[in-house]
Design a protein around this motif. Structure first.
Motif, PDB file in Angstrom:
ATOM      1  N   SER A  96       1.370  -1.057   0.172  1.00 23.37           N
ATOM      2  CA  SER A  96      -0.059  -0.439  -0.401  1.00 23.37           C
ATOM      3  C   SER A  96       0.994   1.428   0.022  1.00 23.37           C
ATOM      4  O   SER A  96       2.050   0.925  -0.833  1.00 23.37           O
ATOM      5  CB  SER A  96      -0.953   0.066   0.955  1.00 23.37           C
ATOM      6  N   MET A  97       0.925   2.149   1.104  1.00 23.14           N
ATOM      7  CA  MET A  97       1.343   3.217   1.122  1.00 23.14           C
ATOM      8  C   MET A  97       3.412   2.770   0.641  1.00 23.14           C
ATOM      9  O   MET A  97       4.038   3.545   0.400  1.00 23.14           O
ATOM     10  CB  MET A  97       1.705   4.200   2.396  1.00 23.14           C
ATOM     11  N   GLY A  98       3.915   1.587   1.763  1.00 25.82           N
ATOM     12  CA  GLY A  98       5.197   1.241   0.672  1.00 25.82           C
ATOM     13  C   GLY A  98       5.218   1.169  -0.413  1.00 25.82           C
ATOM     14  O   GLY A  98       6.492   1.001  -1.422  1.00 25.82           O
ATOM     15  N   GLY A  99       4.027   0.504  -1.224  1.00 29.10           N
ATOM     16  CA  GLY A  99       4.133   0.362  -2.608  1.00 29.10           C
ATOM     17  C   GLY A  99       4.382   1.923  -3.195  1.00 29.10           C
ATOM     18  O   GLY A  99       4.528   1.715  -4.186  1.00 29.10           O
ATOM     19  N   TRP A 103       6.867   2.884  -5.802  1.00 33.16           N
ATOM     20  CA  TRP A 103       7.178   3.209  -7.359  1.00 33.16           C
ATOM     21  C   TRP A 103       8.102   4.693  -7.277  1.00 33.16           C
ATOM     22  O   TRP A 103       8.628   4.535  -8.432  1.00 33.16           O
ATOM     23  CB  TRP A 103       5.919   4.212  -7.438  1.00 33.16           C
ATOM     24  N   GLU A 104       8.460   5.491  -6.152  1.00 41.00           N
ATOM     25  CA  GLU A 104       9.554   6.254  -6.624  1.00 41.00           C
ATOM     26  C   GLU A 104      10.803   6.306  -6.227  1.00 41.00           C
ATOM     27  O   GLU A 104      11.612   6.549  -6.961  1.00 41.00           O
ATOM     28  CB  GLU A 104       9.181   6.965  -5.505  1.00 41.00           C
ATOM     29  N   ASP A 197       0.788  10.326  -9.819  1.00 43.56           N
ATOM     30  CA  ASP A 197      -0.066   9.298 -10.778  1.00 43.56           C
ATOM     31  C   ASP A 197       1.825   8.134 -11.622  1.00 43.56           C
ATOM     32  O   ASP A 197       2.180   8.906 -12.463  1.00 43.56           O
ATOM     33  CB  ASP A 197      -0.368   9.441 -12.091  1.00 43.56           C
ATOM     34  N   ALA A 198       1.408   6.875 -10.670  1.00 42.31           N
ATOM     35  CA  ALA A 198       2.417   6.279 -11.993  1.00 42.31           C
ATOM     36  C   ALA A 198       2.110   5.194 -12.813  1.00 42.31           C
ATOM     37  O   ALA A 198       3.352   4.440 -12.785  1.00 42.31           O
ATOM     38  CB  ALA A 198       3.310   5.184 -10.262  1.00 42.31           C
TER      39      ALA A 198
END
Ligand code: MLT
Length: 264
Positions: A96-99, A103-104, A197-198
């Motif tokens: 989740s936030m870890g995802g 991405w970053e 947006d990734a």
């Protein structure tokens, strides 16, 4: 799992470290700590050097006031790998936030990445309405404390069957959420609200990638996860029966098995 405080200049991260071998970095979700990866950390330490930090603002790590962006958290991870002298590219898993941080990290430090695992997460940014709600919740977290965040998040974090059948998990989850520092909660909520947006990055991902999602995940749904998996060349997709948004915690064995199969 044994933890260690790692100093990164003015920041200290509390990091669980276990095992030896190829590095596997596990990035927790909001508003949790490294402990949500307990089962995977223990099991996979037989073959991997498991590195599971508390992100800035959570668990035993330093708290930064104001805003902590996903970019900042990704750079913290890169600094952590540098300090731990990790020379080989890592498998990076985020929930989740870890995802969002994954991405970053991919965008900013891709030479450090060997494989990606995205659990119960989204590539899309918040809508304007969702971002506004998050910023409002950040203010409430500061004035009312973590209970405001527990009230907003807990009902959506796990599947109905987990709520019915695993009361001890709900109790541990509530305790973990209630121990989150209010400044850390607010800073991460503001950071998530302004994440980009990734989705446009997905077709360019050229490392082995696994998507995992709980069948009953109401925050990052199986349909949305299938669309992300279809956009990443060669990505694998695994759905965890009977789990919600916290699939690694709700169904630890199934998620560990998915990791193992992918990592072979
Ligand atoms: C999480 O589990 O990290 C959160 O649900 C992320 C979010 O609120 O978007």
């Amino acid at each position: 799992m044994p933890t260690r405080r790692v100093s990164l200049g003015t920041l200290e991260l509390n990091v669980a470290l276990d095992g030896a071998g190829e590095p596997l970095v596990l990035v927790h979700g909001f508003p949790l700590t490294h402990a949500m990866w307990h089962a995977q950390s223990r099991a996979l330490a037989d073959r991997f050097w498991v590195i599971a930090p508390d992100l800035r603002g959570f668990g035993g790590s330093s708290v930064t006031r104001g805003i902590v962006t996903m970019e900042q958290m990704a750079d913290d991870l890169a600094a952590l790998l540098e300090t731990l002298d990790v020379r080989t590219p890592v498998t990076l898993a985020g929930l989740s936030m870890g995802g969002y941080v994954v991405w970053e990290f991919w965008k900013r430090h891709r030479a450090r990445v060997r494989r990606l695992i995205l659990c119960d997460t989204r590539a899309a940014a918040d809508t304007a309405e969702a971002a506004g709600n998050r910023r409002a919740l950040a203010e409430r977290a500061l004035t009312e404390g973590p209970q405001a965040v527990v009230n907003a998040f807990l009902p959506r974090l796990v599947s109905p069957s987990t709520t019915d059948e695993q009361p001890e998990l709900i109790a541990a989850l509530t305790e973990m959420m209630m121990s989150a520092p209010r400044e850390g909660l607010a800073a991460a909520l503001r950071g998530m609200a302004q994440r980009v947006d990734a989705t446009p990055w997905l077709p360019d991902i050229n490392v082995p990638t696994l998507f995992i999602v709980g069948e009953d995940d109401a925050i990052s749904t199986p349909i949305e996860t299938q669309a992300m998996a279809a956009a990443v060349p060669g990505a694998r997709y695994v759905e965890i029966p009977g789990a919600g948004h916290l699939s690694p915690w709700e169904s630890p064995e199934a998620v560990t098995a998915a990791f193992r199969e992918f990592l072979q």
